[in-house]
Design a protein around this motif. Structure first.
Motif, PDB file in Angstrom:
ATOM      1  N   ASP A  16       0.940  -1.435  -0.082  1.00 46.63           N
ATOM      2  CA  ASP A  16       0.082  -0.176  -0.099  1.00 46.63           C
ATOM      3  C   ASP A  16       0.889   1.182   0.138  1.00 46.63           C
ATOM      4  O   ASP A  16       0.308   2.037  -0.432  1.00 46.63           O
ATOM      5  CB  ASP A  16      -0.990  -0.091   1.281  1.00 46.63           C
ATOM      6  CG  ASP A  16      -2.070  -1.331   1.243  1.00 46.63           C
ATOM      7  OD1 ASP A  16      -2.513  -1.372   0.152  1.00 46.63           O
ATOM      8  OD2 ASP A  16      -2.253  -1.630   2.254  1.00 46.63           O
ATOM      9  N   VAL A  17       2.043   1.131   0.829  1.00 48.63           N
ATOM     10  CA  VAL A  17       2.858   2.313   0.694  1.00 48.63           C
ATOM     11  C   VAL A  17       4.262   2.051   0.915  1.00 48.63           C
ATOM     12  O   VAL A  17       4.668   0.867   1.157  1.00 48.63           O
ATOM     13  CB  VAL A  17       2.703   2.759   2.471  1.00 48.63           C
ATOM     14  CG1 VAL A  17       3.834   4.007   2.533  1.00 48.63           C
ATOM     15  CG2 VAL A  17       1.229   3.387   2.758  1.00 48.63           C
ATOM     16  N   ARG A  76      -0.284   2.688  -3.552  1.00 51.51           N
ATOM     17  CA  ARG A  76      -1.067   3.809  -3.550  1.00 51.51           C
ATOM     18  C   ARG A  76      -0.533   5.066  -3.097  1.00 51.51           C
ATOM     19  O   ARG A  76      -1.064   6.292  -3.656  1.00 51.51           O
ATOM     20  CB  ARG A  76      -2.251   3.443  -2.703  1.00 51.51           C
ATOM     21  CG  ARG A  76      -3.213   2.469  -3.357  1.00 51.51           C
ATOM     22  CD  ARG A  76      -4.431   2.185  -2.519  1.00 51.51           C
ATOM     23  NE  ARG A  76      -5.452   3.334  -2.265  1.00 51.51           N
ATOM     24  CZ  ARG A  76      -6.219   3.272  -1.531  1.00 51.51           C
ATOM     25  NH1 ARG A  76      -6.566   2.110  -0.642  1.00 51.51           N
ATOM     26  NH2 ARG A  76      -7.024   4.277  -1.393  1.00 51.51           N
ATOM     27  N   TRP A  77       0.496   4.871  -1.989  1.00 48.34           N
ATOM     28  CA  TRP A  77       0.999   6.254  -1.573  1.00 48.34           C
ATOM     29  C   TRP A  77       2.582   6.016  -1.242  1.00 48.34           C
ATOM     30  O   TRP A  77       3.083   4.801  -1.117  1.00 48.34           O
ATOM     31  CB  TRP A  77       0.453   6.456   0.153  1.00 48.34           C
ATOM     32  CG  TRP A  77      -0.981   6.609  -0.042  1.00 48.34           C
ATOM     33  CD1 TRP A  77      -1.791   7.571  -0.271  1.00 48.34           C
ATOM     34  CD2 TRP A  77      -2.151   5.584   0.399  1.00 48.34           C
ATOM     35  NE1 TRP A  77      -3.019   7.565   0.017  1.00 48.34           N
ATOM     36  CE2 TRP A  77      -3.199   6.015   0.175  1.00 48.34           C
ATOM     37  CE3 TRP A  77      -1.698   4.394   0.939  1.00 48.34           C
ATOM     38  CZ2 TRP A  77      -4.480   5.559   0.829  1.00 48.34           C
ATOM     39  CZ3 TRP A  77      -3.066   3.603   1.362  1.00 48.34           C
ATOM     40  CH2 TRP A  77      -4.292   4.282   1.194  1.00 48.34           C
ATOM     41  N   ALA A 107       1.032   5.807   7.944  1.00 48.89           N
ATOM     42  CA  ALA A 107       0.258   4.779   7.220  1.00 48.89           C
ATOM     43  C   ALA A 107      -0.858   4.351   7.745  1.00 48.89           C
ATOM     44  O   ALA A 107      -1.879   3.834   7.051  1.00 48.89           O
ATOM     45  CB  ALA A 107       1.510   3.585   6.851  1.00 48.89           C
ATOM     46  N   ALA A 112      -3.596   1.989   5.760  1.00 47.95           N
ATOM     47  CA  ALA A 112      -2.808   0.898   4.906  1.00 47.95           C
ATOM     48  C   ALA A 112      -2.504  -0.623   5.606  1.00 47.95           C
ATOM     49  O   ALA A 112      -2.449  -0.381   6.752  1.00 47.95           O
ATOM     50  CB  ALA A 112      -1.213   1.500   4.794  1.00 47.95           C
ATOM     51  N   ILE A 115       3.499  -1.750   4.111  1.00 45.71           N
ATOM     52  CA  ILE A 115       4.656  -0.713   3.894  1.00 45.71           C
ATOM     53  C   ILE A 115       5.802  -1.112   3.782  1.00 45.71           C
ATOM     54  O   ILE A 115       6.399  -2.306   4.376  1.00 45.71           O
ATOM     55  CB  ILE A 115       4.565   0.290   5.063  1.00 45.71           C
ATOM     56  CG1 ILE A 115       5.446   1.281   4.966  1.00 45.71           C
ATOM     57  CG2 ILE A 115       4.726  -0.495   6.438  1.00 45.71           C
ATOM     58  CD1 ILE A 115       5.087   2.603   5.993  1.00 45.71           C
TER      59      ILE A 115
END
Length: 184
Positions: A16-17, A76-77, A107, A112, A115
């Motif tokens: 996600d991160v 996504r980030w 996060a 999230a 990571i």
């Protein structure tokens, strides 16, 4: 929560991160920073220019972190953090620890579940990879223990992060992180 170390390219991680080892200008650079900017496409640089024009006119302080979208990345980030530079006399391990703790906090705010971190401040910023590994793994473990205090198995975790992955650029770095992860 799974904490792992892998050899690879952080820009291709299915998480996600991803965390960017940025410089305070946020406007790209070499190493991990340059690779993330290149893979994310021009939207990332535009977002960083916007941050500099609005909330961070003096740049991102050492040890702090800020979020942008991932744009063309799988993630996504992107959470940008500025590690301490030993060559400039920035030798406080608390600052380096913050480069791992602050992104985890951000996060959580993004909801999230995964990571990926690089070895922030190892390499051109002059920190020995063994020191970075010790501080990074220790920070994540302390953060995990603190956020899971009172957590009961069978109930949702209080923070939602299921995977913390250290994505390393060399076998030497991977060995240093795995050595720290193997410590009880």
């Amino acid at each position: 929560m799974l904490i792992e170390a892998v050899l690879g390219d952080i820009t291709t991680q299915d998480v996600d991160v991803i965390v960017n080892a940025a410089n305070s200008s946020l406007l790209g650079g070499g190493g991990v920073d340059g690779a993330i900017h290149a893979a994310a496409g021009p939207g990332l640089l535009a977002a960083c220019h916007e941050l500099r024009a609005t909330t961070l006119p003096d740049g991102l302080p050492v040890g702090d972190a800020v979020v942008t979208p991932g744009f063309d990345l799988t993630a996504r980030w992107v959470i940008h953090t500025v590690g301490p530079n030993r060559h400039r006399g920035e030798t406080d391990p608390v600052l380096l620890s913050s480069c791992f703790a602050r992104p985890l906090e951000l996060a959580v705010g993004l909801d999230a579940a995964s990571i990926a971190f690089p070895a922030v401040s190892a390499g051109v910023y002059g920190w020995a990879v063994e020191d970075v590994a010790r501080i990074a793994v220790g920070t994540v473990r302390v953060w995990q223990e603190g956020t899971e205090a009172g957590w009961t198995p069978g109930h949702p975790r209080p923070h939602g992060i299921e995977v913390v992955r250290f994505v390393l650029f060399s076998q030497n770095a991977l060995d240093a992180f795995r050595s720290e992860l193997d410590r009880a």
